[in-house]
Design an enzyme around this catalytic site. Sequence first.
Site, PDB file in Angstrom:
ATOM      1  N   TYR A   1     -10.312   8.594  19.010  1.00 24.25           N
ATOM      2  CA  TYR A   1     -11.282   7.899  18.170  1.00 24.25           C
ATOM      3  C   TYR A   1     -11.206   6.383  18.286  1.00 24.25           C
ATOM      4  O   TYR A   1     -11.805   5.662  17.492  1.00 24.25           O
ATOM      5  CB  TYR A   1     -11.170   8.418  16.730  1.00 24.25           C
ATOM      6  CG  TYR A   1     -11.703   9.828  16.698  1.00 24.25           C
ATOM      7  CD1 TYR A   1     -13.037  10.088  16.432  1.00 24.25           C
ATOM      8  CD2 TYR A   1     -10.899  10.902  17.090  1.00 24.25           C
ATOM      9  CE1 TYR A   1     -13.550  11.378  16.502  1.00 24.25           C
ATOM     10  CE2 TYR A   1     -11.405  12.192  17.158  1.00 24.25           C
ATOM     11  CZ  TYR A   1     -12.732  12.421  16.864  1.00 24.25           C
ATOM     12  OH  TYR A   1     -13.249  13.696  16.955  1.00 24.25           O
TER      13      TYR A   1
ATOM     14  N   GLN B   1       0.810  -1.216   0.000  1.00 22.89           N
ATOM     15  CA  GLN B   1       0.000   0.000   0.000  1.00 22.89           C
ATOM     16  C   GLN B   1       0.845   1.269   0.000  1.00 22.89           C
ATOM     17  O   GLN B   1       0.311   2.364  -0.160  1.00 22.89           O
ATOM     18  CB  GLN B   1      -0.901   0.020   1.243  1.00 22.89           C
ATOM     19  CG  GLN B   1      -1.878  -1.139   1.336  1.00 22.89           C
ATOM     20  CD  GLN B   1      -2.603  -1.163   2.678  1.00 22.89           C
ATOM     21  OE1 GLN B   1      -2.473  -0.256   3.496  1.00 22.89           O
ATOM     22  NE2 GLN B   1      -3.375  -2.210   2.898  1.00 22.89           N
TER      23      GLN B   1
ATOM     24  N   GLU C   1     -15.151   3.797   8.867  1.00 25.27           N
ATOM     25  CA  GLU C   1     -15.736   4.918   9.604  1.00 25.27           C
ATOM     26  C   GLU C   1     -15.647   6.228   8.835  1.00 25.27           C
ATOM     27  O   GLU C   1     -14.754   6.428   8.017  1.00 25.27           O
ATOM     28  CB  GLU C   1     -15.002   5.130  10.931  1.00 25.27           C
ATOM     29  CG  GLU C   1     -15.019   3.971  11.883  1.00 25.27           C
ATOM     30  CD  GLU C   1     -14.210   4.258  13.156  1.00 25.27           C
ATOM     31  OE1 GLU C   1     -14.194   3.370  14.023  1.00 25.27           O
ATOM     32  OE2 GLU C   1     -13.611   5.349  13.259  1.00 25.27           O
TER      33      GLU C   1
ATOM     34  N   TYR D   1      -8.710  -9.955  10.675  1.00 28.68           N
ATOM     35  CA  TYR D   1      -8.825 -10.735   9.446  1.00 28.68           C
ATOM     36  C   TYR D   1      -8.819 -12.234   9.723  1.00 28.68           C
ATOM     37  O   TYR D   1      -9.249 -13.032   8.882  1.00 28.68           O
ATOM     38  CB  TYR D   1      -7.697 -10.361   8.481  1.00 28.68           C
ATOM     39  CG  TYR D   1      -7.778  -8.920   8.034  1.00 28.68           C
ATOM     40  CD1 TYR D   1      -8.816  -8.484   7.226  1.00 28.68           C
ATOM     41  CD2 TYR D   1      -6.827  -7.990   8.435  1.00 28.68           C
ATOM     42  CE1 TYR D   1      -8.916  -7.166   6.821  1.00 28.68           C
ATOM     43  CE2 TYR D   1      -6.910  -6.667   8.033  1.00 28.68           C
ATOM     44  CZ  TYR D   1      -7.948  -6.257   7.232  1.00 28.68           C
ATOM     45  OH  TYR D   1      -8.033  -4.945   6.843  1.00 28.68           O
TER      46      TYR D   1
ATOM     47  N   HIS E   1      -0.930   0.566   5.881  1.00 28.17           N
ATOM     48  CA  HIS E   1      -1.496   1.534   6.825  1.00 28.17           C
ATOM     49  C   HIS E   1      -0.634   2.787   6.987  1.00 28.17           C
ATOM     50  O   HIS E   1      -0.262   3.166   8.093  1.00 28.17           O
ATOM     51  CB  HIS E   1      -1.742   0.881   8.192  1.00 28.17           C
ATOM     52  CG  HIS E   1      -2.746  -0.220   8.157  1.00 28.17           C
ATOM     53  ND1 HIS E   1      -3.308  -0.750   9.295  1.00 28.17           N
ATOM     54  CD2 HIS E   1      -3.311  -0.899   7.128  1.00 28.17           C
ATOM     55  CE1 HIS E   1      -4.163  -1.710   8.967  1.00 28.17           C
ATOM     56  NE2 HIS E   1      -4.173  -1.821   7.644  1.00 28.17           N
TER      57      HIS E   1
END
Length: 393
Positions: free
Chosen positions: A271, A103, A261, A282, A167
């Site tokens: 949060y 990513q 979210e 997962y 991430h």
Amino acid sequence: MRRLALVLLLVASGCRNGGAPSTEVAQPPQTVRNPVPTAYPSEKGDYAVTELVHGLEHPWGLAFLPGGGVLITERPGRLRRIDPDGTVSPPISGLPDIFVDGQAGLLDVALSPDFGRDHWVYLAFAEPTFRGNKAGTAVARGKLEGNALKHVEVVYQQEPKLSHGTHVGARLVFDDEGHLFVTQGDNRVAAAAAQELDKLTGKLVRIWPDGKIPKDNPYVGKSGARGEIWSYGHRNMQGAAIHPRTRALWTSEHGPQGGDEINIPRAGGNYGWPVVTHGIDYSGKPVQGSIGRSTAGMIDPAYVWEKSPAVSGMAFYTGGLFPQWQGDLFLGALAGKSLIRLELEGNQVVHEERLLTAREERIRDVRQGPDGALYVLVDAPDGKLLRISPVGR
């Protein structure tokens, strides 16, 4: 149809280990000559989709230039310019080394609020450690001069760097006062760090464009906390936009398996990740360290998906081409392979519709263009830039 004048910047950057800049791909992106729009139905009338550019390698972010044009990043580390006549430039030079794996890579792009004067282009990317085996979110800026970024400087670096390619976030948004918000991820390998204020992983940060820390940030001067932090307890924020009326920042965030979210982060807010989440690991087991979906002292999301569409870039619609969509919030969906439209009443989501479902493409980013159309990026090895407009427009 009318063709939007585009200027795409594609920057050649380093490989996973911070080596030499990446070379030009064998089949560089091309604009579509004489594109033909395709009509699709929606709950509020038909809309047309026109493919403008193809051959983009995992495009990630776009930003429109004043007077016409757009900048587009590709995750493998390129920034490319497409001129109003459709000419596609070679990769623009000048970026720092970029960690490209999974990513991670070259991510979002934003223009200085005073771009017409200062020509600063801001880029979010995965920055490698010295030895190149881990990465963290970073922000660089450079002045666009021809086919190069000049005077490039890194203005923000996430520490510690824990990611192996997952991430890292990241979106860039300027607010009305000129602060730069940088969304990030928890780097996955150490989710608990999202709750630790001496670390920048799993945090939304707020800085000045030159990287200095605003004095009114919530943790400035507090022992054991980083002054850059605006809010914390975030998993992986890949969307952000300023609400057109309240002027508050809204963000979208990937949950694990379930629990994506939308948040409206406020100064000093917690949060919850990984202590509270609507998702599971997962593996099918509860998230390690989680105690449930909500707890005192942690802020519940403004909206949550129990089944993750994998939300990414987001934009509020304020244009004139779609009066029926005025004020709606649009989000790209990767796993959901759609463009999500949310109707709002105040800060409450009251209705959801999925667009582009028939195309079955991963939508990475969405922005409103200066012409009032919506522009979306399809995340694929042969990625695309699409224009969404009313039929016949």
